[in-house]
Design an enzyme around this catalytic site. Structure first.
Site, PDB file in Angstrom:
ATOM      1  N   ASP A  50       0.865  -1.162   0.000  1.00  0.00           N
ATOM      2  CA  ASP A  50       0.000   0.000   0.000  1.00  0.00           C
ATOM      3  C   ASP A  50       0.911   1.224   0.000  1.00  0.00           C
ATOM      4  O   ASP A  50       2.109   1.119   0.296  1.00  0.00           O
ATOM      5  CB  ASP A  50      -0.885  -0.035   1.264  1.00  0.00           C
ATOM      6  CG  ASP A  50      -1.744   1.211   1.389  1.00  0.00           C
ATOM      7  OD1 ASP A  50      -1.774   1.800   2.477  1.00  0.00           O
ATOM      8  OD2 ASP A  50      -2.360   1.602   0.381  1.00  0.00           O
ATOM      9  N   ASP A  52      -0.075   5.208   0.674  1.00  0.00           N
ATOM     10  CA  ASP A  52      -0.225   6.264   1.665  1.00  0.00           C
ATOM     11  C   ASP A  52      -0.241   5.654   3.064  1.00  0.00           C
ATOM     12  O   ASP A  52      -1.018   4.768   3.349  1.00  0.00           O
ATOM     13  CB  ASP A  52      -1.504   7.061   1.397  1.00  0.00           C
ATOM     14  CG  ASP A  52      -1.467   8.410   2.092  1.00  0.00           C
ATOM     15  OD1 ASP A  52      -2.037   8.512   3.182  1.00  0.00           O
ATOM     16  OD2 ASP A  52      -0.823   9.327   1.567  1.00  0.00           O
TER      17      ASP A  52
END
Lengths: 330, 255
Positions: A50, A52
């Protein structure tokens, strides 16, 4: 109304269940010996990360993250950037990564805008798409030869009665509605989407359901795609097929295009109810970084929960931030 | 027959006076005192809790005019479109009013992202009151289109704020209280007539009224039979005591 689901996930929750007892002992990666870390990574070929909260936070690089990803590549691992972002194309995402010091090519990037286009392509979709979203979606659709319309401003010009009686006519060639983040969300768009969705054969696809945007500017709350999806779900009386985390479509899309073994895959994320849950559902190993949304307290609460679903949110490993891995890998 | 008649509507776009005009035009005698609309009841609720701050309204003049009549301050309604881009909106254009103590979400044909940002940011404060005038998902129409109702906007805002709105209109308890207390109504001697099971009939059941469903609107007889057969206890509350094709069919029965 029956949900149209043309997709049966390859990854079964059962796979995660078998590993249930192992999953219950969450290990702090930073407290493992270098040999234990070496063994872990020798059992991994593919890393999904992932973005952010893991690589950067509010557009500021998390220290050490670029070096760790480079190290993974040096070690011969395939690294994919996974993001629920649907407002940009993969190429634009690469430019953003580059600015922040992360190397990538578009084949390493899985945005939900791209994955939505993949999904329609994979099911042989030939009709038109009504898009409540941005050109991030329409451009990815167009690249795969899928026609769409609806992106951009569509404000109410006259009044609702005139819109319904005169101004809006359904396009009979529409076979799907896609809902993504749309800063031009408006009453006419919600009405049109819900009207197309009246027809049970019209597909209803949501890129993701994040309730709020990841960043904070000026302390403002940024409504996320999830709120636009909720608006349309409510008046359409239907639930959408979900593309992004924690839906397992991502792994189907990856496996159709690349040779990936779920048991030799590591999912790295900062949010348990999307990243870790995706990993659990697909039978991946999972690593939670504490530099983003969830805390160790959150994880401990879920670990002790009587609710079986909560235990799918518990990662195999955790670490303060991705950069903390570097000394363990060198 | 000496019965008191109240018009109870989840419509939040009109003031009571506008509803009285509409009723009169269509041949239904009405005065302000027998109209219970959600715009009016929202103002009542804020008065009941002695609300002294300002209201940010995602809705229409129907709401703001009722707030004016109750002496409650509010910001303006109307179009609030995206002028630039998300970053500029957030950096420069969102000017929050420190005196706002409540957000009311009603039917808003000018619903927009800037409004969502403002409402959600006000609602970040836990003591900012969150009110939804009603939760009707759609408005009935004879056209092959879906016309989104207020429920659409309320669900959007509940999602991005992770908060539940206090609901004013049917089938919420507030409108029950308002009718029974303010108008001294005996529930056992009250009949609720409506066209929608998940608002009108549910409301009537919860208030302890008798209920009559007319089939000229949203709910069909088929849907009622399905609810009747349901083993879900909540579905049983949506089943009316009586039904009739249309209200006019009662006339020969009562004259």
């Amino acid at each position: 109304m029956a949900e149209l689901c043309l997709h049966s996930p390859i990854c079964l929750h059962g796979i995660g269940k078998e590993k249930g007892s192992i999953r219950m002992s969450i290990k702090n990666l930073a407290s493992l010996s270098r040999d234990e870390v070496k063994n872990l990574f020798s059992s991994i070929d593919t890393i999904l990360t992932d973005c952010d909260g893991v690589l950067w936070l509010h557009m500021k690089i998390l220290p050490g993250a670029p070096d760790v990803l480079n190290k993974f590549r040096e070690m011969g691992k395939r690294v994919f950037y996974i993001t629920n972002n649907n407002v940009i194309t993969r190429e634009e995402f690469c430019v953003k990564c580059d600015k922040l010091g992360f190397t990538s090519t578009k084949d390493d990037v899985l945005t939900t805008s791209y994955l939505t286009a993949c999904y329609l392509h994979d099911i042989g979709f030939k009709k038109k798409v009504y898009v409540v979203g941005t050109s991030g979606i329409s451009r990815e659709l167009s690249r795969l030869g899928i026609r769409s319309f609806g992106v951009g401003p569509d404000p109410l010009i006259s009044d609702v009665a005139t819109l319904v009686m005169k101004d809006f006519k359904l396009d009979p060639d529409v076979g799907a509605v896609i809902v993504g983040f749309d800063e031009y969300i408006s009453y006419p768009k919600i009405l049109k989407a819900a009207s197309y969705l009246n027809h049970p054969d019209c597909l209803f696809i949501a890129t993701n359901t994040d309730e709020r945007g990841p960043s904070f500017i000026n302390d403002c709350v940024i409504p996320g795609t999830g709120s636009m999806v909720a608006a349309i779900e409510t008046c359409a009386g239907r639930k959408p097929f979900l593309i992004g985390k924690p839906s397992t479509y991502i792994i189907d899309a990856i496996r159709k295009r690349y040779n990936v073994d779920p048991e030799r895959t590591l999912m790295i994320g900062d949010r348990c109810n999307t990243d870790i849950l995706l990993g659990t559902r697909c039978g991946f190993k999972t690593l939670l970084v504490l530099s983003g949304v969830n805390t160790l307290d959150d994880v401990m609460n879920w670990k002790q929960s009587d609710n079986e679903e909560d235990r799918g949110l518990v990662p195999d490993y955790y670490i303060g931030k991705l950069g903390d891995l570097l000394p363990l890998l060198t | 027959m000496g019965k008191r008649v109240f018009y109870v509507t989840n419509n939040s776009s009109k003031t009571r006076d506008e509803i009285v005009s509409k009723c009169s035009r269509l041949g239904y005698p009405a005065t302000r005192d027998n109209i219970l609309s959600t715009a009016y009841l929202t103002a009542c609720y804020l008065q009941d809790i002695v609300f002294k701050k300002k209201v940010y309204v995602v809705g229409s003049k129907g709401i703001t005019q009722e707030l004016d009549a109750a002496g409650i301050k509010h910001l303006d309604v109307g179009p609030d479109p995206m002028c630039s881009d998300v970053a500029s909106l957030l950096r420069n254009e969102v000017q929050l009013d420190k005196d706002v103590g409540a957000v009311v979400v009603g039917f808003d044909e000018h619903f927009s992202f800037p409004k969502m940002v403002k409402a959600a940011t006000y609602l970040k404060q836990p003591n900012c009151i969150f009110i939804g005038t009603n939760t009707d998902e759609i408005l009935p129409t004879e056209f092959p289109l879906t016309v989104p109702g207020t429920g659409t906007f309320v669900r959007a805002m509940e999602t991005c704020t992770n908060r539940k709105a206090f609901k004013i209109g049917k089938p919420s308890p507030y409108v029950c209280e308002a009718i029974i207390k303010r108008h001294k109504v005996d529930p056992k001697k009250t009949l609720m007539i409506g066209d929608r099971c998940n608002t009108d009939i549910l409301f009537g059941t919860r208030c302890g009224f008798k209920t009559l469903l007319v089939l000229t609107g949203v709910t069909t007889l088929g849907e009622v039979h399905q609810l009747e057969k349901s083993s879900n206890k909540e579905d049983q509350e949506l089943v009316p005591d009586y039904y009739i094709d249309r209200l006019g069919d009662m006339l020969p029965l009562i004259s």
